[in-house]
Design a protein around this motif. Structure first.
Motif, short mmCIF file in Angstrom:
data_model
loop_
_atom_site.label_atom_id
_atom_site.label_comp_id
_atom_site.label_asym_id
_atom_site.label_seq_id
_atom_site.Cartn_x
_atom_site.Cartn_y
_atom_site.Cartn_z
N TYR A 19 0.46 4.08 13.00
CA TYR A 19 0.14 3.62 11.65
C TYR A 19 1.32 2.82 11.09
O TYR A 19 2.45 3.29 11.11
CB TYR A 19 -0.13 4.82 10.74
CG TYR A 19 -0.61 4.41 9.36
CD1 TYR A 19 -1.88 3.88 9.18
CD2 TYR A 19 0.22 4.52 8.25
CE1 TYR A 19 -2.32 3.48 7.92
CE2 TYR A 19 -0.22 4.13 6.98
CZ TYR A 19 -1.48 3.62 6.83
OH TYR A 19 -1.92 3.22 5.58
N HIS A 20 1.04 1.62 10.62
CA HIS A 20 2.10 0.81 10.02
C HIS A 20 1.75 0.36 8.61
O HIS A 20 2.47 -0.46 8.05
CB HIS A 20 2.41 -0.40 10.90
CG HIS A 20 2.96 -0.01 12.25
ND1 HIS A 20 4.17 0.64 12.40
CD2 HIS A 20 2.45 -0.14 13.50
CE1 HIS A 20 4.39 0.88 13.69
NE2 HIS A 20 3.36 0.43 14.38
N GLY A 21 0.63 0.86 8.06
CA GLY A 21 0.29 0.52 6.69
C GLY A 21 -1.16 0.10 6.54
O GLY A 21 -1.96 0.21 7.48
N THR A 75 6.77 -3.11 6.20
CA THR A 75 6.38 -3.45 7.58
C THR A 75 5.85 -4.89 7.64
O THR A 75 6.16 -5.64 8.56
CB THR A 75 5.32 -2.48 8.14
OG1 THR A 75 4.20 -2.43 7.25
CG2 THR A 75 5.89 -1.07 8.30
N ASN A 84 6.20 -0.45 -1.39
CA ASN A 84 5.52 0.47 -0.47
C ASN A 84 5.89 0.19 0.98
O ASN A 84 6.36 -0.90 1.30
CB ASN A 84 4.01 0.32 -0.63
CG ASN A 84 3.54 0.90 -1.95
OD1 ASN A 84 3.53 2.10 -2.14
ND2 ASN A 84 3.19 0.02 -2.86
N GLY A 85 5.61 1.17 1.82
CA GLY A 85 5.88 1.00 3.24
C GLY A 85 5.18 -0.21 3.82
O GLY A 85 5.73 -0.93 4.67
N THR A 86 3.95 -0.44 3.38
CA THR A 86 3.20 -1.60 3.88
C THR A 86 3.91 -2.91 3.52
O THR A 86 3.92 -3.85 4.31
CB THR A 86 1.76 -1.61 3.31
OG1 THR A 86 1.16 -0.34 3.59
CG2 THR A 86 0.92 -2.70 3.94
N VAL A 133 9.51 4.02 8.07
CA VAL A 133 8.93 4.36 6.77
C VAL A 133 8.74 5.88 6.65
O VAL A 133 9.09 6.48 5.63
CB VAL A 133 7.58 3.64 6.55
CG1 VAL A 133 6.84 4.21 5.35
CG2 VAL A 133 7.81 2.14 6.36
N ARG A 134 8.22 6.51 7.71
CA ARG A 134 7.91 7.93 7.60
C ARG A 134 9.11 8.83 7.90
O ARG A 134 9.33 9.83 7.24
CB ARG A 134 6.75 8.30 8.54
CG ARG A 134 6.16 9.63 8.17
CD ARG A 134 4.99 10.04 9.02
NE ARG A 134 3.96 9.02 9.13
CZ ARG A 134 2.86 9.15 9.87
NH1 ARG A 134 2.65 10.28 10.53
NH2 ARG A 134 1.97 8.18 9.95
N ASP A 180 9.81 0.87 12.56
CA ASP A 180 9.10 1.33 11.36
C ASP A 180 9.61 2.74 11.03
O ASP A 180 9.10 3.74 11.54
CB ASP A 180 7.59 1.32 11.60
CG ASP A 180 6.83 1.79 10.36
OD1 ASP A 180 7.48 2.26 9.40
OD2 ASP A 180 5.59 1.70 10.36
N CYS A 200 7.55 2.92 15.98
CA CYS A 200 8.02 4.03 15.16
C CYS A 200 9.10 4.79 15.94
O CYS A 200 9.09 4.79 17.17
CB CYS A 200 6.88 4.98 14.82
SG CYS A 200 5.70 4.25 13.65
N SER A 210 10.70 3.37 3.41
CA SER A 210 10.11 3.66 2.10
C SER A 210 10.15 5.18 1.92
O SER A 210 11.20 5.78 2.10
CB SER A 210 8.69 3.10 1.97
OG SER A 210 8.25 3.22 0.63
N LYS A 211 9.05 5.79 1.63
CA LYS A 211 8.92 7.25 1.49
C LYS A 211 10.16 7.92 0.91
O LYS A 211 10.33 7.93 -0.29
CB LYS A 211 8.53 7.85 2.84
CG LYS A 211 7.06 7.49 3.20
CD LYS A 211 6.45 8.48 4.14
CE LYS A 211 5.06 8.10 4.58
NZ LYS A 211 4.02 8.48 3.63
N HIS A 264 4.18 9.72 15.88
CA HIS A 264 3.72 10.66 14.84
C HIS A 264 2.31 10.29 14.40
O HIS A 264 1.99 10.34 13.21
CB HIS A 264 4.70 10.77 13.69
CG HIS A 264 5.23 9.45 13.12
ND1 HIS A 264 4.43 8.36 12.91
CD2 HIS A 264 6.47 9.09 12.74
CE1 HIS A 264 5.17 7.39 12.40
NE2 HIS A 264 6.42 7.79 12.29
#
Ligand code: PMP
Length: 404
Positions: A143-145, A120, A115-117, A230-231, A228, A193, A255-256, A197
């Motif tokens: 947001y980082h997780g 990070t 997962n993204g968490t 991830v998104r 980050d 990020c 991730s994602k 976002h």
């Protein structure tokens, strides 16, 4: 008539805390968004009651090529036929790490997780191990997780979990400079990020001077620049989302979109942080699962070798232009922000998002799945005809709102 969705919600209340948790809880959106889905195909999803939606959330990001993309599904099936969860890694692990090192501009090595968490948190752990320092800086509201060091909710979190976490304002170099100065010689990492976002606010592109300043401050202090991604990763630029700015991080979290919906995350890093990465202990029972890695190889290769990213951008551009024209025609002022690949729309002056939510609710009633205050995600499966189909329905949603 009781719907299957309502029935499942009722059963969930009894056996799942709160009935649903986290970002997939749709209760804040209004009545038209289903809580339980039955399936997906290309750019469409179907709920448990058989209603089909043009999907503009794409599983909240993972679906970058379209639901059940054949090339990815074939790669997964082929690996599953051999075995997925084995003792040790399997060839796709090395192949994927090689692919990431060959694709991501700053990457000299890669580690894989779920997962993204995971990603990070691993970046932060590596940065601390490598520097021997404690302080970590993140942008306020980012947001980082969902781990204790970064979850947006306080419940169950100790001050000690965040004792060495401080914040700066995104795109505000002075605030970052002040946070860096305050860290003194204890700065391990700046986590940022690729663009702003955050929930419930307009998305903001990175100011190139800010990105350059983050790099310079990390270089001057020896702290890790952690991007980050991830998104945004694998939707904007395969080499990394700050590559167009010419800024390379030391560590990136992914991730994602990396495996088109299969469970996978990655950390990529530069050689300066390799020894730190070797020293930490991090792992998970499912982190070595080969099928998700096969999915990632197929996804990244498809993104690299086809015009998928261009199609995603084209779809987002077409959607944004269409929504702008419709809003104006119906007498509404809307604000659309973010890269077109990850767009979001709000009604001007709609501080509490009531109007925006009413519109996304009307859209959902007409078979278009949008979010009122989180960015949407476009995929390569959104063709011109699909966007036009969605726009016909959103036009009707604007008309319904105008009638209210
Ligand atoms: N970082 C960012 C920027 C994210 O958007 C997310 C997920 N929304 C995460 C980290 C955490 O990823 P995950 O939910 O897979 O743990």
């Amino acid at each position: 008539m009781t719907t299957i969705d309502a029935e499942l919600r009722g059963r969930a209340e009894a056996v799942i805390p709160g009935g649903m948790y986290g970002h997939m809880d749709v209760r804040a959106f209004g009545d038209a968004h289903p809580q339980f889905m039955a399936g997906g195909d290309g750019c469409r999803i179907t709920d448990v009651d058989g209603r089909t939606f043009l999907d503009f959330m794409c599983g909240w990001g993972p679906i970058v090529l379209g639901h059940r993309h054949p090339r990815v599904q074939e790669a997964v099936a082929a690996q599953q036929a051999l075995g997925d969860c084995l003792n040790g890694g399997s060839p796709p692990m090395v192949e994927l790490a090689e692919l990431l090192v060959g694709t991501v501009a700053h990457a000299d090595w890669a580690m894989l997780a779920k997962n993204g968490t995971d990603a990070t948190t691993t970046c932060v752990t590596i940065a601390r191990a490598a520097t021997g320092r404690r302080r970590v800086l993140t942008a306020r509201g980012a947001y980082h997780g969902a781990a204790p060091w970064c979850t947006p909710r306080d419940a169950g979190v100790l001050p000690e979990d965040r004792a060495h976490l401080r914040h700066f304002e995104y795109n505000d170099l002075d605030s970052l400079r002040a946070a860096v100065a305050d860290a003194g010689d204890d700065l391990a990492a700046v986590v940022v990020c690729p663009f702003r976002h955050d929930l419930r606010r307009d998305q903001e592109p990175p100011d190139p001077a800010f990105a350059k300043g983050v790099r310079e401050l990390c270089d001057a202090t020896g702290a890790a620049l952690v991007l980050d991604d991830v998104r945004a990763g694998f939707r904007l630029d395969l080499a990394g989302s700050w590559e167009p700015l010419g800024i390379r991080p030391d560590l990136s979290a992914w991730s994602k979109a990396i495996a088109n919906g299969h469970a996978l995350a990655a950390v990529t890093g530069s050689d300066r942080f390799r020894a730190g990465a070797e020293r930490i202990y991090t792992t998970g029972s499912f982190w070595y699962s080969a099928a998700a890695m096969a999915a990632a190889i197929a996804t990244i290769t498809e993104l690299r070798d086809t015009d998928a990213l261009a199609r995603i951008e084209r779809a987002g551009t077409r959607l944004r232009a269409g929504l702008d024209a419709q809003a104006r025609a119906h007498g509404f002022e809307v604000v659309q922000t973010g890269p077109v690949q990850m767009p979001v729309l709000r009604f001007a002056g709609d501080e509490d998002f009531a109007l925006t939510r009413a519109w996304t609710d009307e859209a959902a009633r007409r078979g278009v799945y949008l979010h009122p205050w989180h960015n949407w995600f476009m995929s390569a499966a959104h063709g011109d005809a699909d966007i036009d189909d969605a726009l016909e329905r959103t036009d009707d949603a604007f008309a319904a709102l105008a009638r209210r």
